[in-house]
Motif scaffolding. Structure first.
Motif, PDB file in Angstrom:
ATOM      1  N   PHE A 148      -3.518 -60.171  45.202  1.00 57.59           N
ATOM      2  CA  PHE A 148      -2.571 -59.888  44.119  1.00 57.59           C
ATOM      3  C   PHE A 148      -1.183 -59.569  44.661  1.00 57.59           C
ATOM      4  O   PHE A 148      -0.172 -59.875  44.017  1.00 57.59           O
ATOM      5  N   ILE A 149      -1.116 -58.980  45.848  1.00 63.11           N
ATOM      6  CA  ILE A 149       0.183 -58.795  46.492  1.00 63.11           C
ATOM      7  C   ILE A 149       0.810 -60.158  46.789  1.00 63.11           C
ATOM      8  O   ILE A 149       2.020 -60.363  46.625  1.00 63.11           O
ATOM      9  N   ALA A 150      -0.033 -61.116  47.202  1.00 64.41           N
ATOM     10  CA  ALA A 150       0.460 -62.477  47.458  1.00 64.41           C
ATOM     11  C   ALA A 150       0.964 -63.135  46.176  1.00 64.41           C
ATOM     12  O   ALA A 150       1.879 -63.963  46.216  1.00 64.41           O
ATOM     13  N   ALA A 151       0.377 -62.772  45.017  1.00 65.38           N
ATOM     14  CA  ALA A 151       0.864 -63.295  43.739  1.00 65.38           C
ATOM     15  C   ALA A 151       2.283 -62.804  43.471  1.00 65.38           C
ATOM     16  O   ALA A 151       3.112 -63.534  42.903  1.00 65.38           O
ATOM     17  N   LYS A 177       8.023 -64.308  43.241  1.00 60.92           N
ATOM     18  CA  LYS A 177       9.362 -64.058  43.765  1.00 60.92           C
ATOM     19  C   LYS A 177      10.111 -65.361  44.026  1.00 60.92           C
ATOM     20  O   LYS A 177      11.342 -65.430  43.904  1.00 60.92           O
ATOM     21  N   THR A 178       9.368 -66.395  44.414  1.00 56.18           N
ATOM     22  CA  THR A 178      10.002 -67.667  44.756  1.00 56.18           C
ATOM     23  C   THR A 178       9.951 -68.675  43.610  1.00 56.18           C
ATOM     24  O   THR A 178      10.399 -69.812  43.776  1.00 56.18           O
ATOM     25  N   ASN A 179       9.412 -68.276  42.459  1.00 51.30           N
ATOM     26  CA  ASN A 179       9.326 -69.189  41.328  1.00 51.30           C
ATOM     27  C   ASN A 179      10.711 -69.379  40.709  1.00 51.30           C
ATOM     28  O   ASN A 179      11.421 -68.400  40.436  1.00 51.30           O
ATOM     29  N   ASN A 180      11.089 -70.616  40.473  1.00 53.48           N
ATOM     30  CA  ASN A 180      12.435 -70.919  39.974  1.00 53.48           C
ATOM     31  C   ASN A 180      12.700 -70.369  38.582  1.00 53.48           C
ATOM     32  O   ASN A 180      13.858 -70.237  38.172  1.00 53.48           O
ATOM     33  N   ASN A 181      11.638 -70.068  37.824  1.00 50.65           N
ATOM     34  CA  ASN A 181      11.804 -69.555  36.471  1.00 50.65           C
ATOM     35  C   ASN A 181      11.828 -68.026  36.404  1.00 50.65           C
ATOM     36  O   ASN A 181      12.008 -67.466  35.327  1.00 50.65           O
ATOM     37  N   CYS A 182      11.631 -67.379  37.556  1.00 52.71           N
ATOM     38  CA  CYS A 182      11.564 -65.913  37.588  1.00 52.71           C
ATOM     39  C   CYS A 182      12.878 -65.342  38.101  1.00 52.71           C
ATOM     40  O   CYS A 182      13.473 -65.864  39.053  1.00 52.71           O
ATOM     41  N   ASN A 183      13.312 -64.240  37.509  1.00 58.16           N
ATOM     42  CA  ASN A 183      14.571 -63.605  37.908  1.00 58.16           C
ATOM     43  C   ASN A 183      14.420 -62.671  39.109  1.00 58.16           C
ATOM     44  O   ASN A 183      15.377 -62.017  39.520  1.00 58.16           O
ATOM     45  N   GLY A 184      13.217 -62.590  39.652  1.00 55.33           N
ATOM     46  CA  GLY A 184      12.986 -61.770  40.835  1.00 55.33           C
ATOM     47  C   GLY A 184      12.530 -60.355  40.539  1.00 55.33           C
ATOM     48  O   GLY A 184      12.107 -59.633  41.452  1.00 55.33           O
ATOM     49  N   LYS A 185      12.593 -59.950  39.269  1.00 54.02           N
ATOM     50  CA  LYS A 185      12.108 -58.626  38.872  1.00 54.02           C
ATOM     51  C   LYS A 185      10.676 -58.779  38.367  1.00 54.02           C
ATOM     52  O   LYS A 185      10.442 -59.456  37.364  1.00 54.02           O
ATOM     53  N   ILE A 186       9.744 -58.139  39.067  1.00 54.67           N
ATOM     54  CA  ILE A 186       8.329 -58.388  38.818  1.00 54.67           C
ATOM     55  C   ILE A 186       7.581 -57.086  38.585  1.00 54.67           C
ATOM     56  O   ILE A 186       7.767 -56.107  39.319  1.00 54.67           O
ATOM     57  N   GLY A 187       6.745 -57.103  37.551  1.00 55.73           N
ATOM     58  CA  GLY A 187       5.873 -55.974  37.261  1.00 55.73           C
ATOM     59  C   GLY A 187       4.426 -56.404  37.292  1.00 55.73           C
ATOM     60  O   GLY A 187       4.107 -57.584  37.429  1.00 55.73           O
ATOM     61  N   VAL A 188       3.547 -55.442  37.162  1.00 56.72           N
ATOM     62  CA  VAL A 188       2.115 -55.727  37.162  1.00 56.72           C
ATOM     63  C   VAL A 188       1.437 -54.921  36.060  1.00 56.72           C
ATOM     64  O   VAL A 188       1.806 -53.779  35.793  1.00 56.72           O
ATOM     65  N   VAL A 189       0.486 -55.557  35.381  1.00 54.70           N
ATOM     66  CA  VAL A 189      -0.372 -54.855  34.423  1.00 54.70           C
ATOM     67  C   VAL A 189      -1.808 -55.221  34.759  1.00 54.70           C
ATOM     68  O   VAL A 189      -2.111 -56.380  35.047  1.00 54.70           O
ATOM     69  N   GLY A 190      -2.675 -54.222  34.785  1.00 51.07           N
ATOM     70  CA  GLY A 190      -4.063 -54.485  35.131  1.00 51.07           C
ATOM     71  C   GLY A 190      -5.010 -53.585  34.371  1.00 51.07           C
ATOM     72  O   GLY A 190      -4.629 -52.506  33.899  1.00 51.07           O
ATOM     73  N   PHE A 191      -6.246 -54.016  34.291  1.00 48.50           N
ATOM     74  CA  PHE A 191      -7.247 -53.368  33.452  1.00 48.50           C
ATOM     75  C   PHE A 191      -8.491 -53.021  34.279  1.00 48.50           C
ATOM     76  O   PHE A 191      -9.039 -53.882  34.961  1.00 48.50           O
ATOM     77  N   CYS A 192      -8.900 -51.748  34.217  1.00 46.24           N
ATOM     78  CA  CYS A 192     -10.105 -51.308  34.938  1.00 46.24           C
ATOM     79  C   CYS A 192      -9.874 -51.502  36.444  1.00 46.24           C
ATOM     80  O   CYS A 192      -8.993 -50.874  37.009  1.00 46.24           O
ATOM     81  N   PHE A 193     -10.633 -52.352  37.113  1.00 47.36           N
ATOM     82  CA  PHE A 193     -10.355 -52.690  38.513  1.00 47.36           C
ATOM     83  C   PHE A 193      -8.890 -53.085  38.663  1.00 47.36           C
ATOM     84  O   PHE A 193      -8.223 -52.702  39.633  1.00 47.36           O
ATOM     85  N   GLY A 224      -6.494 -52.016  36.935  1.00 48.00           N
ATOM     86  CA  GLY A 224      -5.687 -50.807  36.852  1.00 48.00           C
ATOM     87  C   GLY A 224      -5.524 -50.167  38.224  1.00 48.00           C
ATOM     88  O   GLY A 224      -4.437 -49.699  38.583  1.00 48.00           O
ATOM     89  N   TRP A 225      -6.617 -50.143  38.992  1.00 45.01           N
ATOM     90  CA  TRP A 225      -6.538 -49.647  40.366  1.00 45.01           C
ATOM     91  C   TRP A 225      -5.614 -50.538  41.197  1.00 45.01           C
ATOM     92  O   TRP A 225      -4.762 -50.037  41.946  1.00 45.01           O
ATOM     93  N   ILE A 226      -5.760 -51.851  41.053  1.00 45.81           N
ATOM     94  CA  ILE A 226      -4.885 -52.781  41.764  1.00 45.81           C
ATOM     95  C   ILE A 226      -3.422 -52.506  41.408  1.00 45.81           C
ATOM     96  O   ILE A 226      -2.539 -52.492  42.281  1.00 45.81           O
ATOM     97  N   SER A 227      -3.144 -52.280  40.125  1.00 49.56           N
ATOM     98  CA  SER A 227      -1.765 -52.007  39.689  1.00 49.56           C
ATOM     99  C   SER A 227      -1.214 -50.758  40.360  1.00 49.56           C
ATOM    100  O   SER A 227      -0.062 -50.742  40.831  1.00 49.56           O
ATOM    101  N   ASN A 228      -2.017 -49.705  40.399  1.00 55.21           N
ATOM    102  CA  ASN A 228      -1.596 -48.486  41.088  1.00 55.21           C
ATOM    103  C   ASN A 228      -1.330 -48.755  42.565  1.00 55.21           C
ATOM    104  O   ASN A 228      -0.338 -48.286  43.135  1.00 55.21           O
ATOM    105  N   MET A 229      -2.222 -49.522  43.198  1.00 56.95           N
ATOM    106  CA  MET A 229      -2.093 -49.765  44.626  1.00 56.95           C
ATOM    107  C   MET A 229      -0.951 -50.730  44.957  1.00 56.95           C
ATOM    108  O   MET A 229      -0.344 -50.644  46.026  1.00 56.95           O
ATOM    109  N   MET A 230      -0.643 -51.643  44.045  1.00 60.52           N
ATOM    110  CA  MET A 230       0.521 -52.495  44.262  1.00 60.52           C
ATOM    111  C   MET A 230       1.798 -51.663  44.222  1.00 60.52           C
ATOM    112  O   MET A 230       2.754 -51.937  44.961  1.00 60.52           O
ATOM    113  N   ALA A 231       1.823 -50.647  43.367  1.00 57.93           N
ATOM    114  CA  ALA A 231       2.969 -49.738  43.334  1.00 57.93           C
ATOM    115  C   ALA A 231       3.101 -48.999  44.666  1.00 57.93           C
ATOM    116  O   ALA A 231       4.213 -48.732  45.138  1.00 57.93           O
TER     117      ALA A 231
END
Length: 295
Positions: free
Chosen positions: A163-166, A171-187, A189-196
């Motif tokens: 998910f860090i690789a995602a 970040k390199t997607n031409n349609n993205c402005n470079g500002k990226i967030g994450v939302v996750g559920f259950c497992f 949710g833990w991934i979201s916390n750990m990505m932070a």
């Protein structure tokens, strides 16, 4: 679907399903313990059918929705599972670069509910990516029981790398402005916390009923957090007081909401744990939060 109603089911049944859904008991033990509640005309089979997800009638944004451009992409996760497949979705009529959202599944792979959430995020005006951490094992197998079994074979820290690789991919997607967030559920949710914890440049993190990082990891968090918990989810909620204390001690930016009488999984509209009012409010708060942080 059974004609059973949520309000007629004891909380202990939902707690039992939570144990089953998180591999603390197997299917046989789940059925045996359910028999205690199979009274008054109820059968174990009807209870089990009622509790299982129903994906056919609960998709809010279909995969071929013309308002979106939705496709399957593949990216590399050098430290995780190698090549990872994901759903990439964005508004079909986007006129500018958009904020990016990584949508992280539960403990059973990229099932139809999570793919739907990814498309909901895109419909709200973002570029979303919903990876399938089961890709190295063949991908989501088509049902949640097998999905849980497969996911239990993967190391969760390796999946975190996927998910860090995602994040790097968006970040390199031409349609993205470079500002990226994450939302996750259950497992997720833990991934979201750990990505932070792991990604200094993460713009926002929204864990839904997710396991918490250690107090030692909290100082590494830079992203503002929006945390959602269900009041009846005692298992996950046990870790919240210590997490909140560490967030306060380290002057981290966060908002946390405890939804009254809501179970773990309350956002998942394919199971009877779904709480419509709580889910819709939590999702509105999530989109508003991302709109502020990813613009």
């Amino acid at each position: 679907m059974s004609e059973l109603k949520k309000e007629n089911i004891k909380q202990e049944v939902f707690d039992l399903y939570d144990d089953y859904a998180h591999n603390r008991i197997d299917r046989r033990e789940f059925a045996q313990q359910l028999s205690t509640y199979a009274v008054g005309g109820l059968t174990v089979a009807s209870l089990m059918s009622f509790l299982m997800p129903d994906y056919k009638g609960n998709i809010q944004v279909k995969a071929d929705d013309p308002r979106l451009k939705t496709e399957t992409v593949t990216y590399q996760s050098p430290k995780g599972g190698g090549s990872i497949k994901a759903q990439l979705a964005m508004p079909a009529d986007a006129k500018k670069k958009l904020g990016g959202i990584i949508v992280v599944h539960e403990n059973r792979g990229l099932n139809p509910y999570i793919a739907d959430v990814g498309r909901r995020a895109a419909l709200a005006g973002f570029v979303s990516i919903a990876p399938d951490a089961l890709t190295p094992l063949g991908g989501y197998p088509g049902n949640d029981d097998e999905g849980r079994a497969l996911q239990s074979k993967r190391n969760r820290d390796e999946m975190l790398e996927d998910f860090i690789a995602a994040y790097d991919f968006l970040k390199t997607n031409n349609n993205c402005n470079g500002k990226i967030g994450v939302v996750g559920f259950c497992f997720g949710g833990w991934i979201s916390n750990m990505m932070a914890v792991r990604i200094p440049g993460l713009a926002a993190a929204v864990p839904f009923y997710g396991g918490q990082p250690t107090a030692e990891d909290v100082p590494k968090i830079n992203a503002p957090l929006l945390l959602h918990y269900g009041e009846l989810d005692t298992r996950v909620n046990e870790g919240w007081p210590a997490y909140e204390a560490a967030l306060k001690k380290n002057n981290k930016v966060y908002q946390a909401y405890m939804y009254p009488n809501a179970n773990h999984g309350f956002h998942n509209d394919t199971t009877p744990r779904y709480d419509k009012a709580a889910a819709e409010l939590a999702w509105k708060r999530t989109i508003d939060f991302f709109s502020q942080k990813l613009a």
